[in-house]
Scaffold this motif. Structure first.
Motif, PDB file in Angstrom:
ATOM      1  N   VAL A  44      -0.327  -2.275   2.271  1.00  0.00           N
ATOM      2  CA  VAL A  44      -0.700  -1.946   1.260  1.00  0.00           C
ATOM      3  C   VAL A  44      -0.104  -1.866  -0.197  1.00  0.00           C
ATOM      4  N   ALA A  45       0.987  -1.498   0.467  1.00  0.00           N
ATOM      5  CA  ALA A  45       1.988  -1.569  -1.218  1.00  0.00           C
ATOM      6  C   ALA A  45       1.871  -2.852  -1.798  1.00  0.00           C
ATOM      7  N   ARG A  48      -0.663  -4.172  -3.844  1.00  0.00           N
ATOM      8  CA  ARG A  48      -1.006  -3.818  -5.015  1.00  0.00           C
ATOM      9  C   ARG A  48       0.163  -4.470  -5.749  1.00  0.00           C
ATOM     10  N   SER A  55       7.656  -3.183  -2.178  1.00  0.00           N
ATOM     11  CA  SER A  55       7.162  -2.299  -0.908  1.00  0.00           C
ATOM     12  C   SER A  55       7.400  -2.106   0.107  1.00  0.00           C
ATOM     13  N   HIS A  83      -1.784   5.730   4.339  1.00  0.00           N
ATOM     14  CA  HIS A  83      -2.088   4.250   3.623  1.00  0.00           C
ATOM     15  C   HIS A  83      -2.214   5.567   2.440  1.00  0.00           C
ATOM     16  N   THR A  84      -2.746   6.930   2.651  1.00  0.00           N
ATOM     17  CA  THR A  84      -2.546   7.737   1.393  1.00  0.00           C
ATOM     18  C   THR A  84      -1.060   7.486   0.903  1.00  0.00           C
ATOM     19  N   ARG A  87      -0.264   5.317  -1.607  1.00  0.00           N
ATOM     20  CA  ARG A  87      -1.496   4.984  -2.370  1.00  0.00           C
ATOM     21  C   ARG A  87      -0.738   5.940  -3.247  1.00  0.00           C
ATOM     22  N   TYR A  88      -0.283   7.126  -3.215  1.00  0.00           N
ATOM     23  CA  TYR A  88       0.558   8.034  -4.074  1.00  0.00           C
ATOM     24  C   TYR A  88       1.856   7.800  -4.448  1.00  0.00           C
ATOM     25  N   ILE A  90       2.776   5.031  -4.863  1.00  0.00           N
ATOM     26  CA  ILE A  90       2.428   3.468  -6.032  1.00  0.00           C
ATOM     27  C   ILE A  90       2.069   4.151  -7.117  1.00  0.00           C
ATOM     28  N   TYR A  91       1.370   5.303  -6.999  1.00  0.00           N
ATOM     29  CA  TYR A  91       0.668   6.089  -8.375  1.00  0.00           C
ATOM     30  C   TYR A  91       1.897   6.701  -9.292  1.00  0.00           C
ATOM     31  N   GLU A 105      -5.069  -4.406  -7.964  1.00  0.00           N
ATOM     32  CA  GLU A 105      -6.187  -3.425  -7.147  1.00  0.00           C
ATOM     33  C   GLU A 105      -6.656  -4.254  -6.187  1.00  0.00           C
ATOM     34  N   PRO A 106      -6.772  -3.310  -5.039  1.00  0.00           N
ATOM     35  CA  PRO A 106      -6.959  -4.383  -3.942  1.00  0.00           C
ATOM     36  C   PRO A 106      -8.300  -5.245  -4.369  1.00  0.00           C
TER      37      PRO A 106
END
Length: 108
Positions: A44-45, A48, A55, A83-84, A87-88, A90-91, A105-106
């Motif tokens: 997931v990392a 993106r 990652s 997965h959340t 995303r956190y 990465i942001y 973006e995925p």
């Protein structure tokens, strides 16, 4: 109470059961949970960021946080939680301008 159970690699145990054991400081349960999910967190990392090292750092940060806060975390469904968390992270990196310019973006 510290309960350490020898978890064999072929035992069928749910993520929720592993999380309960982790709350009791069970390192074998944590290792099994990590082994079961590290790759999907990394994927997931990487999907993106397109950066292996960043990652890998995200994977490490998420699982270290999970262990460090094992007593207080209330995780209902582990995969969406992980997965959340990716995303956190990465942001947060983007906000600090520490992410590579390869953020994608995925699906894109």
């Amino acid at each position: 109470m510290n309960r350490h159970i020898k978890i064999s690699p072929d035992i069928n145990i749910t993520d929720q059961e592993l999380l309960l054991l982790i709350k009791e400081n069970d390192y074998a349960a944590f290792d099994k949970l990590y082994g079961r999910h590290w790759r999907s967190v990394y994927d997931v990392a990487y999907k993106r960021l397109k950066d292996q090292n960043t990652s890998k750092d995200i994977v490490q940060d998420i699982f270290v946080d999970l262990w460090d806060k094992r007593k207080s975390k209330q995780i209902i469904d582990l995969v969406p939680y992980l997965h959340t968390a990716v995303r956190y992270k990465i942001y947060s990196l983007l906000a600090k301008n520490k992410a590579t310019p390869h953020f994608v973006e995925p699906g894109g």
